[in-house]
Write an enzyme that holds these catalytic residues in place. Structure first.
Site, short mmCIF file in Angstrom:
data_model
loop_
_atom_site.label_atom_id
_atom_site.label_comp_id
_atom_site.label_asym_id
_atom_site.label_seq_id
_atom_site.Cartn_x
_atom_site.Cartn_y
_atom_site.Cartn_z
N TYR A 1 36.55 48.31 36.88
CA TYR A 1 37.38 48.09 35.69
C TYR A 1 36.59 48.50 34.44
O TYR A 1 37.10 49.22 33.58
CB TYR A 1 37.82 46.63 35.60
CG TYR A 1 38.61 46.32 34.37
CD1 TYR A 1 39.95 46.68 34.27
CD2 TYR A 1 38.03 45.68 33.28
CE1 TYR A 1 40.69 46.42 33.13
CE2 TYR A 1 38.76 45.40 32.14
CZ TYR A 1 40.08 45.78 32.06
OH TYR A 1 40.80 45.51 30.93
N SER B 1 36.28 52.18 34.20
CA SER B 1 37.52 52.84 33.78
C SER B 1 37.72 52.73 32.27
O SER B 1 38.23 53.66 31.63
CB SER B 1 38.73 52.26 34.52
OG SER B 1 39.07 50.98 34.03
N LYS B 2 37.30 51.62 31.69
CA LYS B 2 37.42 51.44 30.23
C LYS B 2 36.43 52.32 29.49
O LYS B 2 36.73 52.87 28.43
CB LYS B 2 37.27 49.97 29.85
CG LYS B 2 38.36 49.09 30.45
CD LYS B 2 39.73 49.66 30.14
CE LYS B 2 40.84 49.03 30.93
NZ LYS B 2 42.16 49.61 30.62
#
Length: 100
Positions: free
Chosen positions: A60, A63-64
């Site tokens: 996560y 991905s950011k």
């Protein structure tokens, strides 16, 4: 037709204010310093196993971070072409929904 040609055409119109907004998160700070952005394979090789809690959070965060890097790259490319489109990455922060 993809949306970028439409945004470019709109940006060429007088008085236009074209923006591309990407949503990121403060979680990008959790990206490992060992992250290797040279290819998709190298990113996956360095990430923890995807079925672990640590792996889910790491992916996560990654991905950011990628969303922010994409935003910067897109703005750089549009600036090179002198296309008046503003590209931003925003962190919406915590939402006070009133629910507990």
């Amino acid at each position: 037709m993809t949306i970028l040609p439409l945004l470019r055409a709109t940006a060429a119109e007088e008085g236009s204010d074209v923006r591309i907004i990407n949503v990121s998160s403060g979680a990008y700070n959790l990206t490992s310093s060992e992250a290797d952005f040279t290819s998709f394979e190298s990113l996956n090789d360095k990430a923890p196993k995807k079925d672990s809690c640590k792996g889910i959070i790491a992916r996560y965060a990654l991905s950011k971070a990628c969303a922010i890097l994409f935003t910067k790259e897109l703005q750089w490319r549009l600036d090179l072409e002198r296309i008046k489109i503003t590209v931003l990455a925003v962190n919406p922060g915590t939402v006070a929904s009133g629910k507990r």
